[in-house]
Design a protein around this motif. Structure first.
Motif, PDB file in Angstrom:
ATOM      1  N   ASP A 111      -9.227   2.681   6.880  1.00 25.66           N
ATOM      2  CA  ASP A 111      -8.056   2.860   6.024  1.00 25.66           C
ATOM      3  C   ASP A 111      -8.424   2.398   4.619  1.00 25.66           C
ATOM      4  OD1 ASP A 111      -6.197   3.588   8.180  1.00 25.66           O
ATOM      5  OD2 ASP A 111      -6.422   1.517   8.822  1.00 25.66           O
TER       6      ASP A 111
ATOM      7  N   ALA B 169       0.849  -1.194   0.000  1.00 27.18           N
ATOM      8  CA  ALA B 169       0.000   0.000   0.000  1.00 27.18           C
ATOM      9  C   ALA B 169       0.885   1.244   0.000  1.00 27.18           C
ATOM     10  CB  ALA B 169      -0.915  -0.003   1.215  1.00 27.18           C
TER      11      ALA B 169
ATOM     12  N   LEU C 139      -7.023   1.312   1.191  1.00 27.38           N
ATOM     13  CA  LEU C 139      -5.730   0.829   0.697  1.00 27.38           C
ATOM     14  C   LEU C 139      -5.773   0.303  -0.729  1.00 27.38           C
ATOM     15  CD1 LEU C 139      -4.726  -1.227   3.868  1.00 27.38           C
ATOM     16  CD2 LEU C 139      -4.111   1.127   3.340  1.00 27.38           C
TER      17      LEU C 139
ATOM     18  N   CYS D 174      -2.149   5.583   1.076  1.00 20.93           N
ATOM     19  CA  CYS D 174      -3.203   5.198   2.018  1.00 20.93           C
ATOM     20  C   CYS D 174      -4.110   6.386   2.291  1.00 20.93           C
ATOM     21  CB  CYS D 174      -2.585   4.704   3.325  1.00 20.93           C
ATOM     22  SG  CYS D 174      -3.800   4.348   4.603  1.00 20.93           S
TER      23      CYS D 174
END
Length: 247
Positions: free
Chosen positions: A64, A44, A66, A47
């Protein structure tokens, strides 16, 4: 650390920190990525972390993003407008600049180039003009000095390298900043009916001939169920406590 472990040794599963049934039930886990470790072990590269503040002022991480995080271009444009409309605000407050984001993004992408010693060719892979985030795709490509391409502009040759079609012939592409979901990325590896991706792209990536950000399969850490285990994941790999609590 988490994503790389899941696609290789799966130590966190064997040690009972992350449940096997959650992994098996993940719709974003890509078996096609098993045994793969991208450059620097990073999956990732970009992000998008959503933060919220509750009624008592505590800031929490909401989630999050990703896989294909988007929205940064609106923040950059918003900052430009704010500076024009409220210049006194920036004179009286210590506000950190965000103008260098495209440069930082380009440097991050360029570092993934498999060809060392030459200026890498970086391409932003977009689904096209009808995508809701197309403004961002074209905006970031322009700001980075990268080329904006659709799947039909790219081809993978017999040498498992990715090439861009140009009016002067094929030109090799070193790094792809993809803004297409995994399912549509490569009809050879994922959905065979996809007209948005590039046939053989996963082959080229696994061979180490092209860098892709974010890496295919990174979405395994994007699941809402997986998110509940993030504090344990941080403790397991880093032996640290989360700086910001999660929802």
């Amino acid at each position: 650390c988490f994503i790389n472990d899941l696609y290789n040794e799966q130590r966190i599963v064997r040690d009972g920190v992350f449940p096997l049934e959650v992994l098996e039930g993940s719709k974003n886990f890509r078996a096609q990525c098993m045994g793969m470790t991208p450059r620097f072990g990073v999956w990732a590269h970009v992000c998008g972390t959503d933060l919220v503040r509750d009624k008592d002022g505590t800031v929490y991480v909401l989630e999050d993003n990703l896989r294909v995080p988007s929205g940064v271009s609106y923040m950059l444009e918003n900052r430009q407008l704010m500076k024009r409309l409220f210049p006194e605000l920036f004179q009286s407050s210590n506000i950190l600049p965000v103008d260098d984001y495209p440069t930082r993004l380009h440097d991050t992408l360029a570092a993934l180039s498999p060809r060392r010693g030459i200026r890498p060719v970086v391409a932003v892979l977009t689904p096209g003009i009808y995508n809701s985030a197309y403004f961002e795709h074209s905006y970031l490509a322009q700001k980075m000095g990268a080329v904006l391409v659709e799947g039909s502009d790219l081809v993978v040759q017999k040498d498992d390298c990715v090439y861009m079609k140009t009016i002067s012939g094929l030109r090799r592409v070193d790094v792809i900043y993809r803004r297409i979901d995994d399912d549509f990325l490569d009809p050879e590896a994922f959905r065979p009916d996809s007209a948005l991706g590039v046939k053989g792209l996963m082959r080229a990536w696994r061979a180490g001939n092209v860098g892709i950000a974010n890496a295919p399969g990174a979405g395994v850490a994007d699941d809402k169920v997986v998110y509940a285990f993030v504090p344990k994941v941080i403790k397991y790999y880093l032996n640290e406590e989360p700086i910001i609590p999660n929802v």
